[in-house]
Design an enzyme around this catalytic site. Sequence first.
Site, PDB file in Angstrom:
ATOM      1  CG  HIS A  35      10.187  51.181  10.832  1.00  9.36           C
ATOM      2  ND1 HIS A  35      11.324  52.879  11.246  1.00  9.36           N
ATOM      3  CD2 HIS A  35      10.597  51.156  12.466  1.00  9.36           C
ATOM      4  CE1 HIS A  35      11.182  53.385  12.074  1.00  9.36           C
ATOM      5  NE2 HIS A  35      11.152  52.277  13.422  1.00  9.36           N
ATOM      6  CG  HIS A  41       7.349  53.319   8.310  1.00 17.01           C
ATOM      7  ND1 HIS A  41       6.924  52.914   9.474  1.00 17.01           N
ATOM      8  CD2 HIS A  41       8.527  54.251   7.628  1.00 17.01           C
ATOM      9  CE1 HIS A  41       7.791  53.541  10.068  1.00 17.01           C
ATOM     10  NE2 HIS A  41       9.176  54.026   9.256  1.00 17.01           N
ATOM     11  CG  ASP A  43      11.784  54.375   7.478  1.00 11.28           C
ATOM     12  OD1 ASP A  43      12.537  53.760   8.567  1.00 11.28           O
ATOM     13  OD2 ASP A  43      11.258  55.299   7.873  1.00 11.28           O
ATOM     14  CE  LYS A 260      11.833  13.741  10.249  1.00 10.10           C
ATOM     15  NZ  LYS A 260      11.725  12.448   9.317  1.00 10.10           N
ATOM     16  CG  ASP A 262       7.930   8.357   8.499  1.00 13.74           C
ATOM     17  OD1 ASP A 262       8.904   8.171   7.841  1.00 13.74           O
ATOM     18  OD2 ASP A 262       7.247   7.363   9.193  1.00 13.74           O
ATOM     19  CD  GLU A 396       9.985  10.543  10.543  1.00 14.39           C
ATOM     20  OE1 GLU A 396      11.056   9.841  10.569  1.00 14.39           O
ATOM     21  OE2 GLU A 396       9.400  11.373   9.516  1.00 14.39           O
TER      22      GLU A 396
END
Length: 856
Positions: A35, A41, A43, A260, A262, A396
Amino acid sequence: MTLSKYKQKRNFKETTEPVAGKPETGKHIFVVQRHHASRLHYDFRLEVDGVLKSWAVPKGPSMNPADKRLAMEVEDHPYDYKDFEGTIPAGNYGAGTVYIWDKGTFELMNPDGKSFDKEALRELKSGDLKIVMKGKKLKGEFALVKMKGKEDNAWLLIKHKDKYAVDEYNSEDYTPERVKAQGEKEKAAAKVAKKKSVAVVRSADAKKNTKEKSSPATPASAKKAARPAKKSAIKKVYKPMLTTLVREAFDGDNWLFETKWDGYRAIASVEKNKATLYSRNEKSFNKDYPPIVAAVEKISHNVVLDGEVIVLDNKGHADFQSLQNYKTTGKGKLIYAVFDLLHLDGHELQQLPLLERKSLLKDLVASLDDPAIRFSTHVLKKGTAFFEKARKQQWEGIIAKKADSIYEEGRRGLSWLKIKILNEQEALICGYTAPRGSRKKIGALVLGIYENKKLKYIGHCGGGLNEALITELYDRLQPLITKTSPFSEKVTTNMPVTWVKPSLVCQVKFQEWTGDGHLRQPIFLGLREDKPAKEVRPEKAKNLTMATTIEKERTLTLNSKKVPLTNQSKIYWPDEKISKGELIDYYLAAAQYILPHLKDRPLSLHRFPNGIKGPSFYQKDLDLEHAPAWIKSVPLLADSTGKEVDYLVCNNEATLAYMVNLGCIEINPWLSRLSSLDKPDFMVLDLDPENIDFKYVVETALHIKDLLDSFKMTSFCKTSGSTGLHIYVPTGAKYPYDATRLFAEYIARHVNEELPKSTSVVRAKSARNKKVYIDFLQNSRGQTVASPYSVRPKPGATVSMPLDWKEVNEKLKISDFNIHNSLERINEKGDLWHDIKSVKNDLRKVIREIESNTGA
């Protein structure tokens, strides 16, 4: 504490938290929710006596008996809170984001054989509750002990020493945004390896155990049922998970973003310090890149890594051409950039969330401390800024991955996406032209790709070829020479062509695709040893809205209205792995085309709250008490009951999203609008095949069109998205339903007389077996037909697609149009029904003509 206190604290008009909930019989459940309120915290909730007894645990539960976690008792929560995930709006009690961290069942450690709830309540009242937990993360014996001399609601949550207990455990290990910095590498390596190995073993075992049904018996039998799974041997081959190309970068709370690279995609399998490095098509890289093999063989664990083999230039950028040259020159900074961990010491990790796998991988690479192996870092949430950085540094592109995604071997889904900066394409070398001028052996390469299993010419490439490359390519192509062209189409070139079998894959960069599907100014980058020839296809970027479902819960502002969307990750098509969020994204992307066909029409809601394989139900009467105040509805008397029914009316994107969020996979409008409810805009014929080939549906539709054409009536056709076709005849809202139904019946019976062996006008299934049923009864007040562009709750997520009559032929298939390709089709062809409203056939004139011809 009672639920009255829970209800007093909440405004249920603003929060989506559940009001109540009736417990199921059988096992008692627990849930731990993470939460993010004013402070982070956990629950901790236990089902006792029909409600969830609840505690707030600031640091989260621990599997280490030495950790005595403070747990502050709070108000009881309703049973249905066990499934709650989402954002509690600002200004409300507990405002912030909630998601489920762990969930399972629990038993009393010392049951007295009597009522579970009475014994649990007695132990709670005494301030000493002992339980056995069977969750994904929390397993074994725990105690909740009330602290004496402290606040009335202060408790301690303590793990007992049992076979599940560990020396070190931190709930935050499962949320890598909170992974703690490790300090000195050598000292941290052993500590981290121990902690993470234990954590991953528990997680991997828990995921398998939760799939198994355990008997609700004694704690002893519970322990037996929760016994850790046997270790798994490393598989011979792991198929890499693939990415889907999208058009633009985006931000997302549940996404991470990587470089990404190459290079060549490579899997590294290491067992007893012996490594196998191989490509997507299972080609061994061991002899090509021995420094990487030597580096991964120093890993002291049995592992399977996923990454990219690259060569970095002097700016630290991956350079594909340098990688090509490395095998012959041995020059360049060779790196194995790793971004995923699939196996660790006998445990398959594909089912763990991506961030957990990457957290383990990061520590593994740190402990190895070898410059040839690099951990591929990522950023969380901020993909747009990361993409701009990539653009400035001329990468790229970038990769976007759902932070909680599992690893789906060999699948190209929507959990991993790529956004390109440079236009690059894999292509097949299908031949080469004779050289001109000073060039020797090869003038240009003739390139092709597979499109719909057919080899298609996409141009020829002479740029990027130097003398050394030409010699290498020439030698590689000689054994592949063939006398005939591999293309079915005629290919025109400036110089004579030597054709070759299309088995060598290369990579090119280019300016753009031309209108006829050719590459403009392609430049050769190198051969792709890692790509199977049959998989070389054109990459077309998907719309971002179709590719990204950003959160489990999200709130969109549409038409100035806040629309909360729940359970976005719930799978609606289990086989295709299509989620509720993806369905909503489709409808919002297609809204401009769908809404004109819905405007001012009452709608019948067909709801599938658990997807196409779950139960469904029809709802005509809208629940106005719980619907937002801005939702438009119309009260109408139902013919069947004589009672007033509140029908939903969808005139904007906000209502469309609200309706689909209710589980309405398909959109079912009336044929008439509010301004003339008794006079439909269309006459409709629904062609429904019963155990007969679809070609007979096409045949029937074309007969109907011919008959309508003979009356000079304009008609429109679309796929039903299910099994048949829908034919619409615009009537301009001038005639009552009785008239349009009688005319539809005339058309149906006339065509049935022409095609008696393959069609039927009788509704009973027994009478229309192995025939196409021509349904004219839809032309009645209150009847509905799936809207144009509506998704249908059918395998493949098919869409009811408007057609050009030229498309109604032997090649037509219902499966041709689905949630994945429909937007691309609309973008290419436009809305084929955009002018249907302006067409007004003169039905009265046609009826007079029929009466005159028949002498009636």
